[in-house]
Design an enzyme around this catalytic site. Structure first.
Site, PDB file in Angstrom:
ATOM      1  N   GLU A  16      10.974  -4.559   3.791  1.00  0.00           N
ATOM      2  CA  GLU A  16      11.013  -5.989   3.445  1.00  0.00           C
ATOM      3  C   GLU A  16      10.548  -6.189   2.005  1.00  0.00           C
ATOM      4  O   GLU A  16      11.177  -6.917   1.224  1.00  0.00           O
ATOM      5  CB  GLU A  16      10.093  -6.794   4.387  1.00  0.00           C
ATOM      6  CG  GLU A  16      10.523  -6.843   5.835  1.00  0.00           C
ATOM      7  CD  GLU A  16       9.929  -5.717   6.670  1.00  0.00           C
ATOM      8  OE1 GLU A  16       9.601  -4.636   6.109  1.00  0.00           O
ATOM      9  OE2 GLU A  16       9.804  -5.910   7.894  1.00  0.00           O
ATOM     10  N   GLY A  39      -4.313  -1.718   5.678  1.00  0.00           N
ATOM     11  CA  GLY A  39      -3.555  -2.849   5.152  1.00  0.00           C
ATOM     12  C   GLY A  39      -4.154  -4.196   5.540  1.00  0.00           C
ATOM     13  O   GLY A  39      -4.316  -5.090   4.713  1.00  0.00           O
ATOM     14  N   ARG A  40      -4.529  -4.343   6.819  1.00  0.00           N
ATOM     15  CA  ARG A  40      -5.027  -5.655   7.273  1.00  0.00           C
ATOM     16  C   ARG A  40      -6.464  -5.924   6.851  1.00  0.00           C
ATOM     17  O   ARG A  40      -7.034  -6.956   7.179  1.00  0.00           O
ATOM     18  CB  ARG A  40      -4.841  -5.780   8.791  1.00  0.00           C
ATOM     19  CG  ARG A  40      -5.349  -4.611   9.596  1.00  0.00           C
ATOM     20  CD  ARG A  40      -4.802  -4.628  11.022  1.00  0.00           C
ATOM     21  NE  ARG A  40      -5.181  -3.438  11.781  1.00  0.00           N
ATOM     22  CZ  ARG A  40      -4.466  -2.321  11.796  1.00  0.00           C
ATOM     23  NH1 ARG A  40      -3.368  -2.232  11.071  1.00  0.00           N
ATOM     24  NH2 ARG A  40      -4.852  -1.291  12.521  1.00  0.00           N
ATOM     25  N   GLU A  85      -3.029  -6.053  15.726  1.00  0.00           N
ATOM     26  CA  GLU A  85      -2.568  -4.757  15.213  1.00  0.00           C
ATOM     27  C   GLU A  85      -3.690  -3.724  15.371  1.00  0.00           C
ATOM     28  O   GLU A  85      -3.442  -2.544  15.587  1.00  0.00           O
ATOM     29  CB  GLU A  85      -2.126  -4.873  13.738  1.00  0.00           C
ATOM     30  CG  GLU A  85      -1.177  -3.762  13.323  1.00  0.00           C
ATOM     31  CD  GLU A  85      -0.503  -4.007  11.968  1.00  0.00           C
ATOM     32  OE1 GLU A  85       0.709  -4.249  11.944  1.00  0.00           O
ATOM     33  OE2 GLU A  85      -1.192  -3.936  10.933  1.00  0.00           O
ATOM     34  N   LYS A 116      10.512   0.165  13.134  1.00  0.00           N
ATOM     35  CA  LYS A 116      11.062   0.484  11.810  1.00  0.00           C
ATOM     36  C   LYS A 116      12.114   1.594  11.936  1.00  0.00           C
ATOM     37  O   LYS A 116      13.183   1.524  11.347  1.00  0.00           O
ATOM     38  CB  LYS A 116       9.942   0.967  10.876  1.00  0.00           C
ATOM     39  CG  LYS A 116       8.973  -0.119  10.454  1.00  0.00           C
ATOM     40  CD  LYS A 116       8.001   0.427   9.427  1.00  0.00           C
ATOM     41  CE  LYS A 116       6.817  -0.493   9.235  1.00  0.00           C
ATOM     42  NZ  LYS A 116       5.728   0.087   8.468  1.00  0.00           N
ATOM     43  N   HIS A 143      -3.214 -32.228  20.692  1.00  0.00           N
ATOM     44  CA  HIS A 143      -2.034 -32.984  21.151  1.00  0.00           C
ATOM     45  C   HIS A 143      -0.893 -32.035  21.488  1.00  0.00           C
ATOM     46  O   HIS A 143       0.268 -32.431  21.494  1.00  0.00           O
ATOM     47  CB  HIS A 143      -1.622 -33.985  20.068  1.00  0.00           C
ATOM     48  CG  HIS A 143      -2.753 -34.919  19.741  1.00  0.00           C
ATOM     49  ND1 HIS A 143      -2.980 -36.079  20.425  1.00  0.00           N
ATOM     50  CD2 HIS A 143      -3.760 -34.798  18.841  1.00  0.00           C
ATOM     51  CE1 HIS A 143      -4.075 -36.664  19.944  1.00  0.00           C
ATOM     52  NE2 HIS A 143      -4.570 -35.904  18.984  1.00  0.00           N
ATOM     53  N   LYS A 169       0.839  -1.205   0.000  1.00  0.00           N
ATOM     54  CA  LYS A 169       0.000   0.000   0.000  1.00  0.00           C
ATOM     55  C   LYS A 169       0.877   1.258   0.000  1.00  0.00           C
ATOM     56  O   LYS A 169       0.673   2.179  -0.767  1.00  0.00           O
ATOM     57  CB  LYS A 169      -0.908  -0.033   1.234  1.00  0.00           C
ATOM     58  CG  LYS A 169      -1.792   1.176   1.378  1.00  0.00           C
ATOM     59  CD  LYS A 169      -2.638   1.067   2.642  1.00  0.00           C
ATOM     60  CE  LYS A 169      -3.256   2.400   2.982  1.00  0.00           C
ATOM     61  NZ  LYS A 169      -3.975   2.388   4.251  1.00  0.00           N
TER      62      LYS A 169
HETATM   63  O1  LIG Z   1       1.308  -2.673   2.348  1.00  0.00           O
HETATM   64  P1  LIG Z   1       2.478  -2.002   3.022  1.00  0.00           P
HETATM   65  O2  LIG Z   1       2.374  -0.519   2.971  1.00  0.00           O
HETATM   66  O3  LIG Z   1       3.779  -2.503   2.467  1.00  0.00           O
HETATM   67  O4  LIG Z   1       2.426  -2.377   4.548  1.00  0.00           O
HETATM   68  C1  LIG Z   1       2.541  -3.688   4.998  1.00  0.00           C
HETATM   69  C2  LIG Z   1       2.082  -3.831   6.418  1.00  0.00           C
HETATM   70  O5  LIG Z   1       2.871  -3.038   7.286  1.00  0.00           O
HETATM   71  C3  LIG Z   1       2.060  -2.556   8.358  1.00  0.00           C
HETATM   72  O6  LIG Z   1       1.931  -1.183   8.268  1.00  0.00           O
HETATM   73  C4  LIG Z   1       2.683  -2.794   9.668  1.00  0.00           C
HETATM   74  O7  LIG Z   1       2.999  -4.122   9.875  1.00  0.00           O
HETATM   75  C5  LIG Z   1       0.705  -3.260   8.181  1.00  0.00           C
HETATM   76  O8  LIG Z   1      -0.355  -2.589   8.702  1.00  0.00           O
HETATM   77  C6  LIG Z   1       0.668  -3.400   6.702  1.00  0.00           C
HETATM   78  O9  LIG Z   1      -0.289  -4.332   6.318  1.00  0.00           O
END
Ligand SMILES: O=P(O)(O)OC[C@H]1O[C@](O)(CO)[C@@H](O)[C@@H]1O
Length: 553
Positions: A216, A271-272, A357, A516, A388, A210
Site C-alpha cells: 500500500e 510498527g505499532r 495486532e 499479503k 446515541h 519500517k
Molecule cells: O511500516 P511498514 O513496514 O510499512 O508496516 C506497516 C504495518 O504493517 C504491519 O506489519 C501489519 O499490518 C504493521 O505491524 C505495521 O505497522
C-alpha cells in the site's frame, strides 16, 4: 524470559480467581458501593498525570489481591524488566521491543547487541529537530523556493495510526504553518482525494515504512512521486520533496529517496509502537519539536510509573488485570474504549491495532495452543456520540462489555456549559451501566407517571436495565502532549501485561502475512491478459471473473 511454572489455567492463583468469580456472580457492583463507603476513594490510583477510578468493577479487595497474585505468579516483574532492559521479548522474531528506549532522556544506557542505543535515538531526534526548524524557518523550501505548506505522510498500520491519532489529538498545539495529510489505503480514492487540493511546489512527502516492503505504502508513494514529477517536471526536485523513515535504507534508496533524506527506524521497535521514533515526523512537523519532546516525556513518565510502582498502585497493571478478569473469568468478548473528548476521536483506532495486532494470538511463547481466551475485540468511539448509537447494546444487550471512559477535567474549548454537560454525560453513562434499573423501579416509575397497572407490568421488562456493567474512568487535567504521551504509553503497557499473563508474543503479527501472500497471488489474475486455472478456490475465482468483466471489457 522466564518459562511459566505451570500452564496458566493450572496455576493455583487462576483457580482462586475462578472461585471468586462464582462468589461475586450474585453481588452487583452497586451493592459493593452500598456496603463500603470508602470504596471510591480506595479504588482510585494516579500516575504520570493520569488518574484511574476503577471502583465500578466487579471487584472486592480480595479479588483485587488475587489478580495481583496472578500477575506475580506469571513472572510479570521479571518480564517487565526484560522489556525495559532489551531482553528478547519478541521471541518469534528474536528481538527486543524497545519502544521505551525511544523516550529515554539523554545520557541513559540501554543496550542492543552490546551497544548503547540511546545516543542514536537522540541523534535522530536532533535530526528531526533540525528538519522541523529548517522547514518552519524557511531554510528548506520547495523546488520553486516557496515555503512548504503541506505534509503528506504515506504509511499504513503502525506507520499511520499513531501519528494520525497524535496529530489530530494535539490540534490546539499546531503551529499552523503546515497542514498534515495522511494517505494509508491502497484504495485510489485516498491518495486521489488528498492530492486533489495540493500544490506540488509547497508539498512535502514522507514515505513511512519500517520494512519499505508494504505494498500500500510503496504503490501510493510511487503515485505521489509521479504526480509530483508530472506537475514539477523536475527529477532533481524530488530530493527536496520526498523524505523516508525506514529500517530498510537500501530499499528506500532503490526507490529513489536521497540517502540524506532517510531517517532511521530500528528492528527493535515494533510498527505499532513506533510513533515515538522518526515515524512521528508528521507530529513533530505539525506541533513543533518542543511539543514532540513533551509527548516523549509524558510517555517516559508512564514508563517510570510502570517500572517502579508496586502492582497494586500501577495503572497499566491494574487495567490489564481487570481486562484479564473479564476476558477469562466473565466471558467478555470485547472491550470498549470511549474517549469523551473530540480531539481523541482516533484513539480507538490506534488502540485497536495496538491491542488486537499484539494480542490476537493463539499459541503460547512455546508454541502450544492456549486453552483460554486471549485478546478481546477492542472497539469504541467518541462520547457523547456513542450514547446515541452503541451504548444501548452495552446497557441492555446480552453481552458483557467492560468499558474505559477517558475524559479531561478541562476542555481546550470551554464554550458555555458544554464541558460540564459532557462530563455529566460521561458520569451518567458509567453510573447507568453500573446501577441499571430494576424491574420494580421501572414499574414504579410507570405507575407514578399514571400508567395503568397492567400496562406498567407489560412495559417494565423492556425498561429494566440489568446494570452491573463494569467500567473504568480515566481523567487528566487536559489533553496536552505530556498527558497524551502518558495515555498512549499506558495502553502499550496494559497490552504487554496482558500478553505476559496469556504467555503470548505481543510483538509479532504473523497472521497479517498470510493475507499479503494470498493477495500477491490474486493480483496478477486480476491484471493479466487471461485468467486460467484457479486462484485457490471457486469462490475467489468467481469474484475474479466478475472483476475482470467489469474492468476489462
Ligand atoms: O511500516 P511498514 O513496514 O510499512 O508496516 C506497516 C504495518 O504493517 C504491519 O506489519 C501489519 O499490518 C504493521 O505491524 C505495521 O505497522
Amino acid at each position: 524470559m522466564l518459562d511459566k511454572p505451570a500452564p496458566l489455567t493450572h496455576l493455583p492463583e487462576w483457580r482462586v480467581l475462578a472461585q471468586f468469580k462464582d462468589q461475586l456472580a450474585g453481588t452487583p457492583i452497586r451493592d459493593l458501593f452500598r456496603d463500603d463507603p470508602q470504596r471510591a476513594q480506595r479504588y482510585l490510583v494516579s500516575g504520570a498525570g493520569l488518574t484511574l477510578d476503577f471502583s465500578r468493577n466487579r471487584l472486592t479487595d480480595a479479588t483485587f489481591n488475587a489478580l495481583m497474585d496472578l500477575a506475580r505468579a506469571c513472572g510479570l516483574v521479571q518480564q517487565r524488566n526484560a522489556l525495559f532492559d532489551g531482553g528478547i521479548v519478541n521471541r518469534t522474531e528474536n528481538r527486543p521491543a524497545l519502544h521505551t528506549a525511544l523516550r529515554q532522556p539523554r545520557g541513559q544506557d540501554v543496550r542492543v547487541h552490546g551497544e548503547n542505543i540511546i545516543p542514536e535515538v537522540h541523534a535522530t531526534l536532533d535530526r528531526m529537530a533540525e528538519l522541523v526548524s529548517s522547514i518552519t524557518e524557511g531554510r528548506h523550501t520547495g523546488y520553486t523556493n516557496k515555503p512548504f505548506t503541506d505534509v503528506v505522510s504515506i504509511g499504513i498500520g503502525g506507520s499511520f495510526l499513531g501519528p494520525k491519532l497524535v496529530v489530530e489529538a494535539l490540534k490546539p498545539f499546531w503551529h499552523g504553518q503546515l497542514n498534515c495529510h495522511f494517505v494509508a489505503n491502497i484504495d485510489g480514492t485516498d491518495i486521489a482525494e488528498t492530492l486533489r487540493s495540493l500544490n506540488p511546489e509547497t508539498t512535502l512527502f514522507l514515505v513511512q515504512s519500517k520494512s519499505f516492503r508494504t505494498q500500500e505504502t510503496l504503490d501510493n508513494s510511487l503515485l505521489a512521486r509521479q504526480w509530483f514529477l508530472d506537475k514539477s517536471g523536475s527529477e532533481p526536485a524530488v530530493a527536496r520533496h520526498f523524505l523516508a523513515v525506514t529500517a530498510n535504507v537500501d530499499e528506500a534508496i532503490r526507490f529513489g529517496i536521497d540517502r540524506n533524506n532517510i531517517f532511521p527506524m530500528w528492528d527493535w521497535v515494533g510498527g505499532r509502537y513506533s510513533l515515538w521514533s522518526a515515524i512521528g515526523l508528521p507530529i513533530a512537523l505539525t506541533i513543533g519539536m518542543e511539543h514532540f519532546r513533551a509527548l516523549l516525556e509524558g510517555a517516559h513518565a508512564m514508563d517510570c510509573h510502570f517500572r517502579e510502582q508496586p502492582a497494586a498502585s500501577n495503572l497499566p497493571v491494574i487495567m490489564a488485570m481487570l481486562s484479564v478478569w473479564y476476558n477469562n473469568f466473565w466471558d467478555a468478548q470485547s472491550h470498549a474504549v470511549l474517549p469523551y473528548d473530540e480531539y481523541l476521536k482516533h484513539l480507538p483506532e490506534h488502540l485497536q491495532q495496538l491491542d488486537m495486532e499484539s494480542n490476537g494470538k493463539r499459541v503460547t511463547q512455546n508454541g502450544n495452543a492456549v486453552d483460554y481466551q486471549t485478546g478481546p475485540i477492542l472497539w469504541g468511539g467518541v462520547g457523547a456520540n456513542g450514547q446515541h448509537a452503541y451504548h444501548q447494546l452495552i446497557h441492555q444487550g446480552t453481552r458483557l462489555i467492560p468499558a474505559d471512559f477517558i475524559i479531561p477535567l478541562q476542555s481546550h474549548n470551554p464554550v458555555e456549559h458544554h464541558h460540564a454537560t459532557l462530563f455529566a454525560n460521561c458520569l451518567s453513562q458509567a453510573s447507568a451501566m453500573m446501577a441499571g434499573k430494576t424491574r420494580a423501579e421501572a414499574e414504579q416509575e410507570l405507575l407514578q407517571a399514571g400508567m395503568a397497572s397492567a400496562d406498567a407490568k407489560a412495559l417494565a421488562p423492556h425498561k429494566e436495565i440489568p446494570g452491573n456493567k463494569p467500567s473504568n474512568i480515566l481523567v487528566m487535567d487536559k489533553i496536552t502532549p505530556t498527558t497524551l504521551g502518558a495515555l498512549i504509553a499506558l495502553y502499550e503497557h496494559r497490552t504487554f501485561v496482558q500478553s505476559v499473563i496469556w504467555d503470548i508474543d505481543c510483538f509479532d503479527q504473523w497472521g497479517v502475512e498470510l493475507g499479503k501472500q494470498i493477495g500477491n497471488q490474486i493480483l496478477p489474475r486480476l491484471l493479466g491478459d487471461k485468467f486460467e486455472g484457479t486462484a485457490g478456490d471457486s469462490a475467489t475465482d468467481q469474484m475474479i471473473r466478475l472483476f475482470r468483466s467489469a474492468n476489462r471489457p
